[in-house]
Scaffold this motif. Sequence first.
Motif, PDB file in Angstrom:
ATOM      1  N   ALA B 128     -21.761 -35.427  78.382  1.00 33.01           N
ATOM      2  CA  ALA B 128     -21.865 -34.700  77.110  1.00 33.01           C
ATOM      3  C   ALA B 128     -20.894 -33.523  77.102  1.00 33.01           C
ATOM      4  O   ALA B 128     -20.235 -33.241  76.097  1.00 33.01           O
ATOM      5  CB  ALA B 128     -23.297 -34.215  76.908  1.00 33.01           C
ATOM      6  N   MET B 129     -20.773 -32.853  78.244  1.00 28.30           N
ATOM      7  CA  MET B 129     -19.868 -31.713  78.330  1.00 28.30           C
ATOM      8  C   MET B 129     -18.423 -32.149  78.161  1.00 28.30           C
ATOM      9  O   MET B 129     -17.638 -31.474  77.489  1.00 28.30           O
ATOM     10  CB  MET B 129     -20.056 -31.003  79.672  1.00 28.30           C
ATOM     11  CG  MET B 129     -21.337 -30.189  79.727  1.00 28.30           C
ATOM     12  SD  MET B 129     -21.550 -29.426  81.337  1.00 28.30           S
ATOM     13  CE  MET B 129     -22.828 -28.230  80.933  1.00 28.30           C
ATOM     14  N   ASP B 130     -18.066 -33.269  78.774  1.00 31.66           N
ATOM     15  CA  ASP B 130     -16.705 -33.787  78.629  1.00 31.66           C
ATOM     16  C   ASP B 130     -16.399 -34.073  77.173  1.00 31.66           C
ATOM     17  O   ASP B 130     -15.327 -33.733  76.668  1.00 31.66           O
ATOM     18  CB  ASP B 130     -16.551 -35.096  79.419  1.00 31.66           C
ATOM     19  CG  ASP B 130     -16.344 -34.830  80.902  1.00 31.66           C
ATOM     20  OD1 ASP B 130     -16.011 -33.691  81.248  1.00 31.66           O
ATOM     21  OD2 ASP B 130     -16.518 -35.764  81.683  1.00 31.66           O
ATOM     22  N   LEU B 131     -17.347 -34.718  76.508  1.00 31.80           N
ATOM     23  CA  LEU B 131     -17.131 -35.070  75.105  1.00 31.80           C
ATOM     24  C   LEU B 131     -16.912 -33.826  74.272  1.00 31.80           C
ATOM     25  O   LEU B 131     -15.993 -33.746  73.445  1.00 31.80           O
ATOM     26  CB  LEU B 131     -18.328 -35.862  74.583  1.00 31.80           C
ATOM     27  CG  LEU B 131     -18.101 -36.454  73.207  1.00 31.80           C
ATOM     28  CD1 LEU B 131     -18.485 -37.920  73.203  1.00 31.80           C
ATOM     29  CD2 LEU B 131     -18.866 -35.723  72.129  1.00 31.80           C
ATOM     30  N   ILE B 132     -17.717 -32.816  74.510  1.00 36.29           N
ATOM     31  CA  ILE B 132     -17.593 -31.584  73.728  1.00 36.29           C
ATOM     32  C   ILE B 132     -16.279 -30.878  74.046  1.00 36.29           C
ATOM     33  O   ILE B 132     -15.553 -30.457  73.147  1.00 36.29           O
ATOM     34  CB  ILE B 132     -18.798 -30.666  74.002  1.00 36.29           C
ATOM     35  CG1 ILE B 132     -20.042 -31.289  73.386  1.00 36.29           C
ATOM     36  CG2 ILE B 132     -18.572 -29.280  73.447  1.00 36.29           C
ATOM     37  CD1 ILE B 132     -21.325 -30.610  73.756  1.00 36.29           C
ATOM     38  N   ALA B 133     -15.975 -30.781  75.319  1.00 39.08           N
ATOM     39  CA  ALA B 133     -14.737 -30.093  75.702  1.00 39.08           C
ATOM     40  C   ALA B 133     -13.531 -30.809  75.103  1.00 39.08           C
ATOM     41  O   ALA B 133     -12.641 -30.186  74.531  1.00 39.08           O
ATOM     42  CB  ALA B 133     -14.630 -30.021  77.221  1.00 39.08           C
ATOM     43  N   THR B 134     -13.519 -32.120  75.207  1.00 40.10           N
ATOM     44  CA  THR B 134     -12.375 -32.877  74.677  1.00 40.10           C
ATOM     45  C   THR B 134     -12.273 -32.711  73.170  1.00 40.10           C
ATOM     46  O   THR B 134     -11.176 -32.572  72.625  1.00 40.10           O
ATOM     47  CB  THR B 134     -12.511 -34.369  75.039  1.00 40.10           C
ATOM     48  OG1 THR B 134     -12.528 -34.481  76.455  1.00 40.10           O
ATOM     49  CG2 THR B 134     -11.343 -35.165  74.492  1.00 40.10           C
ATOM     50  N   THR B 135     -13.411 -32.701  72.498  1.00 40.87           N
ATOM     51  CA  THR B 135     -13.381 -32.550  71.041  1.00 40.87           C
ATOM     52  C   THR B 135     -12.915 -31.155  70.641  1.00 40.87           C
ATOM     53  O   THR B 135     -12.055 -31.000  69.771  1.00 40.87           O
ATOM     54  CB  THR B 135     -14.788 -32.817  70.458  1.00 40.87           C
ATOM     55  OG1 THR B 135     -15.230 -34.084  70.933  1.00 40.87           O
ATOM     56  CG2 THR B 135     -14.737 -32.829  68.947  1.00 40.87           C
ATOM     57  N   LEU B 136     -13.469 -30.152  71.302  1.00 41.77           N
ATOM     58  CA  LEU B 136     -13.116 -28.778  70.917  1.00 41.77           C
ATOM     59  C   LEU B 136     -11.696 -28.419  71.330  1.00 41.77           C
ATOM     60  O   LEU B 136     -11.056 -27.595  70.690  1.00 41.77           O
ATOM     61  CB  LEU B 136     -14.103 -27.790  71.543  1.00 41.77           C
ATOM     62  CG  LEU B 136     -15.548 -27.889  71.071  1.00 41.77           C
ATOM     63  CD1 LEU B 136     -16.400 -26.805  71.710  1.00 41.77           C
ATOM     64  CD2 LEU B 136     -15.643 -27.784  69.560  1.00 41.77           C
ATOM     65  N   LEU B 137     -11.214 -29.039  72.399  1.00 47.71           N
ATOM     66  CA  LEU B 137      -9.870 -28.707  72.877  1.00 47.71           C
ATOM     67  C   LEU B 137      -8.834 -29.695  72.350  1.00 47.71           C
ATOM     68  O   LEU B 137      -7.741 -29.801  72.884  1.00 47.71           O
ATOM     69  CB  LEU B 137      -9.846 -28.698  74.407  1.00 47.71           C
ATOM     70  CG  LEU B 137     -10.707 -27.653  75.083  1.00 47.71           C
ATOM     71  CD1 LEU B 137     -10.728 -27.868  76.581  1.00 47.71           C
ATOM     72  CD2 LEU B 137     -10.179 -26.256  74.765  1.00 47.71           C
ATOM     73  N   ARG B 138      -9.224 -30.421  71.323  1.00 54.42           N
ATOM     74  CA  ARG B 138      -8.377 -31.463  70.757  1.00 54.42           C
ATOM     75  C   ARG B 138      -6.944 -30.979  70.521  1.00 54.42           C
ATOM     76  O   ARG B 138      -5.976 -31.700  70.748  1.00 54.42           O
ATOM     77  CB  ARG B 138      -9.017 -31.836  69.424  1.00 54.42           C
ATOM     78  CG  ARG B 138      -8.443 -33.021  68.763  1.00 54.42           C
ATOM     79  CD  ARG B 138      -9.263 -33.262  67.515  1.00 54.42           C
ATOM     80  NE  ARG B 138      -9.155 -34.647  67.116  1.00 54.42           N
ATOM     81  CZ  ARG B 138      -9.846 -35.184  66.131  1.00 54.42           C
ATOM     82  NH1 ARG B 138     -10.713 -34.448  65.473  1.00 54.42           N
ATOM     83  NH2 ARG B 138      -9.677 -36.439  65.815  1.00 54.42           N
ATOM     84  N   SER B 198      -5.955 -32.893  78.538  1.00 54.62           N
ATOM     85  CA  SER B 198      -6.646 -31.973  77.641  1.00 54.62           C
ATOM     86  C   SER B 198      -7.037 -30.797  78.509  1.00 54.62           C
ATOM     87  O   SER B 198      -7.868 -30.934  79.413  1.00 54.62           O
ATOM     88  CB  SER B 198      -7.883 -32.660  77.068  1.00 54.62           C
ATOM     89  OG  SER B 198      -8.786 -31.700  76.589  1.00 54.62           O
ATOM     90  N   ASP B 199      -6.418 -29.633  78.253  1.00 53.94           N
ATOM     91  CA  ASP B 199      -6.684 -28.457  79.076  1.00 53.94           C
ATOM     92  C   ASP B 199      -6.520 -28.803  80.555  1.00 53.94           C
ATOM     93  O   ASP B 199      -7.364 -28.505  81.379  1.00 53.94           O
ATOM     94  CB  ASP B 199      -8.106 -27.934  78.799  1.00 53.94           C
ATOM     95  CG  ASP B 199      -8.361 -26.597  79.472  1.00 53.94           C
ATOM     96  OD1 ASP B 199      -7.442 -25.782  79.539  1.00 53.94           O
ATOM     97  OD2 ASP B 199      -9.494 -26.382  79.931  1.00 53.94           O
TER      98      ASP B 199
END
Lengths: 291, 291
Positions: B128-138, B198-199
């Motif tokens: 879940a954290m990966d998904l959020i990080a990837t989405t927010l750091l798009r 991504s980041d």
Amino acid sequence: MLDNIARLRRFNRAVTREVGALDHSYLGRGRPLGAVRVLQLITRRGTDIAHIRAKLTLDSGLLSRLLRALEAEHLIHITTDPTDRRRRTAQLTPAGAAEMAAYDAIGYAKATETLARAGNRQQALLDAMDLIATTLLRDQLEIRDADPNDPAAIACLQSYYDLLLEKIDGLTPNMLTLPLSDPDNYRAPHGAFLIAFSDDFPIGTVSLRPLEATIAEVKRLWVAPHAQGQGLARRLMQAIESRAKSVGYIHLKLDSNESLTEALTLYRRDGWSDIPAYTSFPATHWLGKTL
Amino acid sequence: MLDNIARLRRFNRAVTREVGALDHSYLGRGRPLGAVRVLQLITRRGTDIAHIRAKLTLDSGLLSRLLRALEAEHLIHITTDPTDRRRRTAQLTPAGAAEMAAYDAIGYAKATETLARAGNRQQALLDAMDLIATTLLRDQLEIRDADPNDPAAIACLQSYYDLLLEKIDGLTPNMLTLPLSDPDNYRAPHGAFLIAFSDDFPIGTVSLRPLEATIAEVKRLWVAPHAQGQGLARRLMQAIESRAKSVGYIHLKLDSNESLTEALTLYRRDGWSDIPAYTSFPATHWLGKTL
DNA sequence: GATATTACCTGACTTATATCAGGTAACTTG
DNA sequence: CAAGTTACCTGATATAAGTCAGGTAATATC
């Protein structure tokens, strides 16, 4: 393991930026963040100052000053508690409520922006966020009594019905009533409607209704997907069973459907055993337990 | 919609607490958070001061003072750039590197604690954290060239192989080599190994190797699950095709397996068409494209 | 070669946040 | 009812963080 830590840190970086943006927006209204956080805890009906201090772990001096500043702006109104005149209660004035609405609007706009950025992954993003929030706020879980017509109860039932419709073949929406047709059955003293809240968000429910003088029925056990795997279902069942016992019931019954395998496993593991059928479709399994 | 906003805000609250705890722990070493953030950006090999200012959007006066404080503690060493003597570069001293290692240990401990709190839901939490990080750091997504033996490349290949083993019946680990047996094929000037970061986290890859003078083969297209649905696969394909073109190739080939349906759909939609078989198991489909 | 721009520094100032010592009124307890 | 505790306030003080006006070399531009 090291890799997992790195993943978690990347998440922290991503989210710090996002949260920071939100924090910053609060500063856009000429008020320090600390004051806003205090203001957010104050309701129209009044909030105990001691409660604010405990929640935000603020120094009494600091809080005192923040409150005075808010009072000088006519956003809050502080009154002395009549039962213990050392205690004080802060209330939102109409102007304060308007100010909070403005902050709400800022938060709403920011949130909308974040969701929009997620594009077609909004639902996945929200699900992931729920899972994280529920996991991190695990210690703030609370099981409380609710009225069956309360909005939180309706929301739980809706989610529960959605789950049933998805899992049980032949079930149609018109077989499920919302709100419940017999709410009084789920109210004290003979019934109960319990909701598990995580940070004031409903994430699970179970309810109890009377059948006969010493027999009650357990109904509608539901746990939000993002809260599963933490033993919440069992905690809800324990809560409803002990409630039933304290009300004076001796026997409990419930019905279920073969598709709800996790629930059936849980019941059996917790001392429930098969009993004769006492309801019809969509029920396929009937269980009972003596307290 | 309002409900979604509420979910997002609950997430913000949960995470603010978590991030706040992390921030606070950084203060435990007698140094303000601002100084720590600056220190984190300084490497042993030297970091441009202008770069730090841009990254943290700090006032030049503030940064100047923070750097002076760090220099007074002998944690960094500031030198003048020989090519442009207005520019300055900050370098970590051995003492500074030791201090950073200590901060790293704190972060490691905090992260371990958070993961431990997740109990048996660690994997779900990290996903879940990966998904959020990837989405927010798009917006921070970057496709870069890498060496096929680079750790990030190895990590991508490992994930790609895991996917293949899961999806393709009859495939066994011994059919997949790691690191690649022919790394030179994927190096410039005739080949390429692209990674999407991504980041600074690898979240996708694709590579190119020469077959004949004017023909190259596209290999190993992979996108991390949490990054899917954002069009990354297509961006990677576009990047590798334009690379092939700039190197001078005229025809491209690739092989795939019928189980990889999303990939096959993408290829066909982007102008690839069936060609005769030119490889064997696990390939079941062969596609070509003229640039 | 005069002028403008860039990169950084210095010092003065403001604001937010936090801590501490001490004080008062209200309440509790022996 | 005296002594202790609780809830809150006041004033002093400190530090972190950020802003602003001005200054000095070094470099770029016409």
